[in-house]
Design a protein around this motif. Structure first.
Motif, PDB file in Angstrom:
ATOM      1  N   ILE A   1     -24.664 -17.366  30.595  1.00 30.89           N
ATOM      2  CA  ILE A   1     -24.203 -16.489  29.528  1.00 30.89           C
ATOM      3  C   ILE A   1     -22.739 -16.113  29.717  1.00 30.89           C
ATOM      4  O   ILE A   1     -22.246 -15.174  29.094  1.00 30.89           O
ATOM      5  CB  ILE A   1     -25.146 -15.254  29.491  1.00 30.89           C
ATOM      6  CG1 ILE A   1     -25.183 -14.657  28.099  1.00 30.89           C
ATOM      7  CG2 ILE A   1     -24.780 -14.239  30.548  1.00 30.89           C
ATOM      8  CD1 ILE A   1     -26.315 -13.664  27.926  1.00 30.89           C
ATOM      9  N   GLY A   2     -22.019 -16.891  30.543  1.00 26.53           N
ATOM     10  CA  GLY A   2     -20.633 -16.553  30.842  1.00 26.53           C
ATOM     11  C   GLY A   2     -19.652 -17.021  29.782  1.00 26.53           C
ATOM     12  O   GLY A   2     -19.956 -17.882  28.964  1.00 26.53           O
ATOM     13  N   CYS A   3     -18.414 -16.477  29.849  1.00 28.10           N
ATOM     14  CA  CYS A   3     -17.372 -16.858  28.909  1.00 28.10           C
ATOM     15  C   CYS A   3     -16.794 -18.213  29.311  1.00 28.10           C
ATOM     16  O   CYS A   3     -16.343 -18.393  30.439  1.00 28.10           O
ATOM     17  CB  CYS A   3     -16.260 -15.803  28.908  1.00 28.10           C
ATOM     18  SG  CYS A   3     -14.820 -16.298  27.964  1.00 28.10           S
ATOM     19  N   ILE A   4     -16.818 -19.186  28.364  1.00 25.42           N
ATOM     20  CA  ILE A   4     -16.348 -20.525  28.722  1.00 25.42           C
ATOM     21  C   ILE A   4     -14.933 -20.793  28.211  1.00 25.42           C
ATOM     22  O   ILE A   4     -14.452 -21.909  28.221  1.00 25.42           O
ATOM     23  CB  ILE A   4     -17.298 -21.634  28.200  1.00 25.42           C
ATOM     24  CG1 ILE A   4     -17.528 -21.474  26.697  1.00 25.42           C
ATOM     25  CG2 ILE A   4     -18.595 -21.623  28.966  1.00 25.42           C
ATOM     26  CD1 ILE A   4     -18.260 -22.658  26.083  1.00 25.42           C
ATOM     27  N   ALA A   5     -14.264 -19.744  27.728  1.00 25.49           N
ATOM     28  CA  ALA A   5     -12.860 -19.864  27.301  1.00 25.49           C
ATOM     29  C   ALA A   5     -12.670 -20.901  26.199  1.00 25.49           C
ATOM     30  O   ALA A   5     -11.691 -21.632  26.192  1.00 25.49           O
ATOM     31  CB  ALA A   5     -11.962 -20.181  28.505  1.00 25.49           C
ATOM     32  N   CYS A   6     -13.628 -20.961  25.263  1.00 28.98           N
ATOM     33  CA  CYS A   6     -13.495 -21.891  24.150  1.00 28.98           C
ATOM     34  C   CYS A   6     -12.484 -21.385  23.128  1.00 28.98           C
ATOM     35  O   CYS A   6     -11.998 -22.142  22.304  1.00 28.98           O
ATOM     36  CB  CYS A   6     -14.850 -22.117  23.476  1.00 28.98           C
ATOM     37  SG  CYS A   6     -15.508 -20.631  22.694  1.00 28.98           S
ATOM     38  N   GLN A   7     -12.175 -20.060  23.173  1.00 31.06           N
ATOM     39  CA  GLN A   7     -11.174 -19.410  22.320  1.00 31.06           C
ATOM     40  C   GLN A   7     -11.550 -19.328  20.840  1.00 31.06           C
ATOM     41  O   GLN A   7     -10.697 -19.059  19.996  1.00 31.06           O
ATOM     42  CB  GLN A   7      -9.811 -20.106  22.448  1.00 31.06           C
ATOM     43  CG  GLN A   7      -9.296 -20.062  23.863  1.00 31.06           C
ATOM     44  CD  GLN A   7      -7.807 -20.299  23.952  1.00 31.06           C
ATOM     45  OE1 GLN A   7      -7.058 -19.822  23.126  1.00 31.06           O
ATOM     46  NE2 GLN A   7      -7.399 -21.028  24.972  1.00 31.06           N
ATOM     47  N   ARG A   8     -12.825 -19.570  20.513  1.00 30.81           N
ATOM     48  CA  ARG A   8     -13.221 -19.425  19.103  1.00 30.81           C
ATOM     49  C   ARG A   8     -13.072 -17.988  18.645  1.00 30.81           C
ATOM     50  O   ARG A   8     -12.702 -17.703  17.515  1.00 30.81           O
ATOM     51  CB  ARG A   8     -14.678 -19.848  18.933  1.00 30.81           C
ATOM     52  CG  ARG A   8     -14.812 -21.344  18.765  1.00 30.81           C
ATOM     53  CD  ARG A   8     -16.236 -21.742  18.486  1.00 30.81           C
ATOM     54  NE  ARG A   8     -16.577 -22.906  19.290  1.00 30.81           N
ATOM     55  CZ  ARG A   8     -17.792 -23.409  19.384  1.00 30.81           C
ATOM     56  NH1 ARG A   8     -18.801 -22.836  18.756  1.00 30.81           N
ATOM     57  NH2 ARG A   8     -18.011 -24.464  20.123  1.00 30.81           N
ATOM     58  N   CYS A   9     -13.347 -17.039  19.553  1.00 32.23           N
ATOM     59  CA  CYS A   9     -13.246 -15.625  19.202  1.00 32.23           C
ATOM     60  C   CYS A   9     -11.796 -15.239  18.940  1.00 32.23           C
ATOM     61  O   CYS A   9     -11.494 -14.502  18.001  1.00 32.23           O
ATOM     62  CB  CYS A   9     -13.825 -14.761  20.319  1.00 32.23           C
ATOM     63  SG  CYS A   9     -13.127 -15.092  21.946  1.00 32.23           S
ATOM     64  N   VAL A  10     -10.891 -15.771  19.762  1.00 30.82           N
ATOM     65  CA  VAL A  10      -9.470 -15.454  19.612  1.00 30.82           C
ATOM     66  C   VAL A  10      -8.996 -15.851  18.225  1.00 30.82           C
ATOM     67  O   VAL A  10      -8.275 -15.123  17.545  1.00 30.82           O
ATOM     68  CB  VAL A  10      -8.632 -16.184  20.684  1.00 30.82           C
ATOM     69  CG1 VAL A  10      -7.167 -15.870  20.527  1.00 30.82           C
ATOM     70  CG2 VAL A  10      -9.085 -15.810  22.069  1.00 30.82           C
ATOM     71  N   LYS A  11      -9.452 -17.059  17.793  1.00 34.25           N
ATOM     72  CA  LYS A  11      -8.973 -17.582  16.514  1.00 34.25           C
ATOM     73  C   LYS A  11      -9.556 -16.843  15.320  1.00 34.25           C
ATOM     74  O   LYS A  11      -8.939 -16.757  14.275  1.00 34.25           O
ATOM     75  CB  LYS A  11      -9.330 -19.072  16.399  1.00 34.25           C
ATOM     76  CG  LYS A  11      -8.525 -19.916  17.368  1.00 34.25           C
ATOM     77  CD  LYS A  11      -8.935 -21.384  17.334  1.00 34.25           C
ATOM     78  CE  LYS A  11      -8.318 -22.080  18.532  1.00 34.25           C
ATOM     79  NZ  LYS A  11      -9.083 -23.194  19.019  1.00 34.25           N
ATOM     80  N   VAL A  12     -10.763 -16.283  15.481  1.00 30.89           N
ATOM     81  CA  VAL A  12     -11.426 -15.735  14.312  1.00 30.89           C
ATOM     82  C   VAL A  12     -11.189 -14.227  14.128  1.00 30.89           C
ATOM     83  O   VAL A  12     -11.491 -13.664  13.098  1.00 30.89           O
ATOM     84  CB  VAL A  12     -12.941 -16.055  14.416  1.00 30.89           C
ATOM     85  CG1 VAL A  12     -13.677 -15.000  15.217  1.00 30.89           C
ATOM     86  CG2 VAL A  12     -13.560 -16.271  13.074  1.00 30.89           C
ATOM     87  N   CYS A  13     -10.606 -13.581  15.166  1.00 26.78           N
ATOM     88  CA  CYS A  13     -10.437 -12.132  15.097  1.00 26.78           C
ATOM     89  C   CYS A  13      -9.366 -11.751  14.081  1.00 26.78           C
ATOM     90  O   CYS A  13      -8.226 -12.176  14.221  1.00 26.78           O
ATOM     91  CB  CYS A  13     -10.065 -11.578  16.474  1.00 26.78           C
ATOM     92  SG  CYS A  13      -9.794  -9.801  16.458  1.00 26.78           S
ATOM     93  N   PRO A  14      -9.680 -10.928  13.074  1.00 29.47           N
ATOM     94  CA  PRO A  14      -8.685 -10.609  12.035  1.00 29.47           C
ATOM     95  C   PRO A  14      -7.590  -9.663  12.498  1.00 29.47           C
ATOM     96  O   PRO A  14      -6.527  -9.618  11.879  1.00 29.47           O
ATOM     97  CB  PRO A  14      -9.537  -9.951  10.929  1.00 29.47           C
ATOM     98  CG  PRO A  14     -10.751  -9.455  11.624  1.00 29.47           C
ATOM     99  CD  PRO A  14     -11.001 -10.348  12.784  1.00 29.47           C
ATOM    100  N   THR A  15      -7.815  -8.913  13.578  1.00 26.43           N
ATOM    101  CA  THR A  15      -6.779  -7.987  14.022  1.00 26.43           C
ATOM    102  C   THR A  15      -6.102  -8.449  15.317  1.00 26.43           C
ATOM    103  O   THR A  15      -5.384  -7.692  15.947  1.00 26.43           O
ATOM    104  CB  THR A  15      -7.368  -6.586  14.273  1.00 26.43           C
ATOM    105  OG1 THR A  15      -8.460  -6.720  15.184  1.00 26.43           O
ATOM    106  CG2 THR A  15      -7.826  -5.955  12.988  1.00 26.43           C
TER     107      THR A  15
END
Lengths: 283, 196
Positions: free
Chosen positions: A227-241
Motif C-alpha cells: 500500500i506504499g507510494c510508488i511515486a507514479c505522480q498521478r496525484c501531482v498532475k491531477v491536483c487542482p491547487t
C-alpha cells in the motif's frame, strides 16, 4: 523670460519635433491596439468570486502566503481554500473582509492533531527477520532499521503509545493509529517515533493525506509494501491547487492547500492516499 | 548558413547571456529553483527574445535610422517588448492555464529584464541582418535556458549538501553561479579556432 523661451523654441524646426512624436505616438498606438485586440480574442471567463476576493487583497504580490502572487491566493480561496489568515500584508482586518466575501465565518484556528503517516499493517508488509530483542521501536530500529519489510514504516512496538499521556494512540494490525478526538496536540509523540512518521495536521480543516513515508522508487516499494507510494505522480498532475509535490520518490500533500476535492484519492493506484474520514478504514 | 551557425554557437556557449554577459540575473536566480518553472520561464524568454528581435529590426531599419532617430531606440524597444510580453501573457492565460498558474507573476518581470533589451540592442551594435538578429535572439533565449536548467540541477544538489551556516541560502547560490560562469569561460576562443 518669455522672450528667451520663444527664441529657444523657434530655433527648432517644426519638422524635427513632429516626426519623432508622430513615430513614437504611432508605435504606441499600434502596440496599444494590439494588446486590446489580443485581450479581446484570448479572454478567459473569470470566476466572479475570485475577482471579488482579488479586489480585497493588498495587491503586493509578495508571495508570503505561499501562492504565486495575490491572484494565486484569490484563486485558491475562491475554489474552496479555507485559511483566510495567510496574508500578513493585509493586516488583522483582512480575514474578516474575506470572510464576508466568501460567506464563511472566520473561525479561530484550532491546534493541529497528530497523525501517523503509515498504513503498513501486518497484512500489507512482511517480516524480514524474527526480532527477539527489547520490544520498543527505538531498539528495533537500531537493529538494521527494524524487522519489517518496509524500513521506512511503522514498527508497531508502541513508543508513541508510551509517550501519549492522553491514551489517544493504539496499535491496530501492527501499526500505530491515533484517535484524533482524543489528541490534545501536545506533540510528545512526534519525537518518540524513530521513523519520524508522526505529523501534525490541521484539526478543523480536513485534508487528504499520503499515508506513506518511503523514498524508494516504485519498483522497490512494491517489493516491500502493498500500500506504499510508488511515486507514479498521478496525484501531482491531477491536483487542482498544486497542493502535492514530490519529495524524492514520495508524494506529499500540503494540508494548507488541500481543498478536499478527492481527485488524488481517485487516481492513486496503490490507495496510499487516505481520505480525511478514512482514519480506521485501512485496517 | 555558416554565419548563422557561428552566431548561434557563440550566443549559446561562448557569449552566454547569463554566464558571460551577466544579463538577466534576476530570473536566473529567482526561477531556477524548480526545474519545471525554469523550463517554462526559459520557453517564455526564447519566445519574447525571438519575436522582439524580429519586430525591432524593421522598426530600427525603416523608421528610426532613416529619420535620424537613433536616440529613440531604447524607449521604442522597451515599448515593443512590453506590449509583446503583455500579449504573450494573455495568450498563455487562455491556452495554457497550468503554465500561467506556475509563472504568471514572473511574465511581467521579463519586460524589465535587461537580457531582452540587451539582445535587441546588441543585434544593432553587431550590425546583424534580419535573420541574423532573429537567430541571435532565439539563440540568446536558448543560452538562457541552458544556464537555467544547468543551474537548477546545481541548486538541487546544493539542497542536499552540507553547507556551512554562514553561507546558506543566497551566498552559496551566488558562489555556485560564479563557479558555473567560470566553467563556461572554457568556451572562449573556440569560435576563432573552430571556424576560422
Amino acid at each position: 523670460m518669455p522672450i528667451n523661451i520663444l527664441i529657444v523654441l523657434s530655433s527648432f524646426s517644426f519638422r524635427e519635433i513632429l516626426i519623432p512624436v508622430a513615430i513614437l505616438g504611432g508605435i504606441a498606438l499600434v502596440m496599444g491596439l494590439l494588446i486590446a485586440l489580443i485581450s479581446r480574442l484570448f479572454s478567459v471567463k473569470t470566476d466572479e468570486l475570485q475577482v471579488e476576493v482579488m479586489s480585497a487583497l493588498p495587491q503586493a504580490n509578495c508571495g508570503a502566503c505561499g501562492f504565486t502572487g495575490c491572484e494565486g491566493y484569490a484563486k485558491w480561496l475562491a475554489s474552496g481554500g479555507q485559511d483566510m489568515g495567510k496574508c500578513p500584508v493585509g493586516g488583522p482586518s483582512l480575514p474578516i473582509t474575506l470572510g464576508k466575501i466568501l460567506g464563511v465565518v472566520a473561525q479561530a484556528s484550532q491546534p493541529p492533531v497528530a497523525h501517523v503517516m503509515c498504513k503498513g499493517t501486518n497484512e500489507n508488509t512482511s517480516k524480514r527477520y524474527e526480532y527477539t530483542g527489547t520490544k520498543t521501536c527505538a531498539s528495533a530500529h537500531a537493529v538494521f532499521s527494524g524487522p519489517n519489510s518496509c524500513t521506512y514504516g511503522c514498527i508497531g512496538f508502541g513508543d508513541c503509545v508510551e509517550a501519549c499521556q492522553f491514551d489517544a494512540i493504539d496499535i491496530v494490525g501492527g501499526i500505530a493509529v491515533i484517535n484524533e478526538l482524543k489528541c490534545k496536540s501536545c506533540e510528545k509523540c512526534v519525537p518518540a517515533c524513530p521513523k519520524k512518521l508522526i505529523f501534525m495536521i490541521p484539526k478543523n480543516h480536513k485534508t487528504y493525506k499520503v499515508e506513506c513515508r518511503n523514498h524508494w522508487p516504485g519498483g522497490e516499494t512494491r517489493k516491500h509494501c502493498k500500500i506504499g507510494c510508488i511515486a507514479c505522480q498521478r496525484c501531482v498532475k491531477v491536483c487542482p491547487t498544486l497542493a502535492i509535490h514530490m519529495d524524492n520518490n514520495l508524494a506529499v500533500i500540503d494540508p494548507e492547500k488541500c481543498i478536499n476535492c478527492g481527485k488524488c484519492f481517485e487516481v492513486c493506484p496503490t490507495k496510499s492516499i487516505s481520505t480525511p474520514e478514512n482514519i480506521y478504514m485501512h485496517l | 548558413m555558416k554565419e548563422m551557425f557561428i552566431i548561434l554557437f557563440s550566443v549559446i556557449f561562448v557569449d552566454n547571456f547569463v554566464l558571460s554577459k551577466f544579463l538577466g540575473i534576476c530570473p536566473f536566480l529567482g526561477v531556477s529553483k524548480k526545474l519545471n518553472t525554469a523550463m517554462g520561464m526559459s520557453m517564455a524568454v526564447i519566445l519574447v527574445m525571438g519575436m522582439s528581435s524580429a519586430i525591432t529590426y524593421p522598426i530600427n531599419t525603416f523608421l528610426l535610422v532613416p529619420n535620424g532617430l537613433e536616440y529613440l531606440r531604447t524607449i521604442v524597444f522597451i515599448l515593443v517588448i512590453a506590449a509583446l510580453v503583455q500579449s504573450i501573457e494573455t495568450i498563455i492565460k487562455k491556452l495554457l492555464p497550468p503554465l500561467y498558474d506556475a509563472l504568471g507573476v514572473y511574465l511581467p518581470l521579463i519586460t524589465t529584464n535587461c537580457a531582452v533589451l540587451g539582445v535587441v540592442l546588441l543585434n544593432i551594435s553587431n550590425s546583424l541582418s534580419f535573420w541574423g538578429s532573429v537567430v541571435n535572439g532565439v539563440g540568446a533565449g536558448i543560452g538562457f535556458m541552458l544556464a537555467m536548467v544547468l543551474f537548477a540541477g546545481v541548486r538541487a544538489r546544493l539542497e542536499k549538501a552540507d553547507v556551512p551556516k554562514f553561507l546558506r541560502g543566497l551566498p552559496i547560490t551566488l558562489i555556485a553561479a560564479s563557479i558555473v560562469s567560470v566553467s563556461f569561460m572554457g568556451f572562449k576562443g573556440i569560435i576563432e579556432k573552430l571556424f576560422a
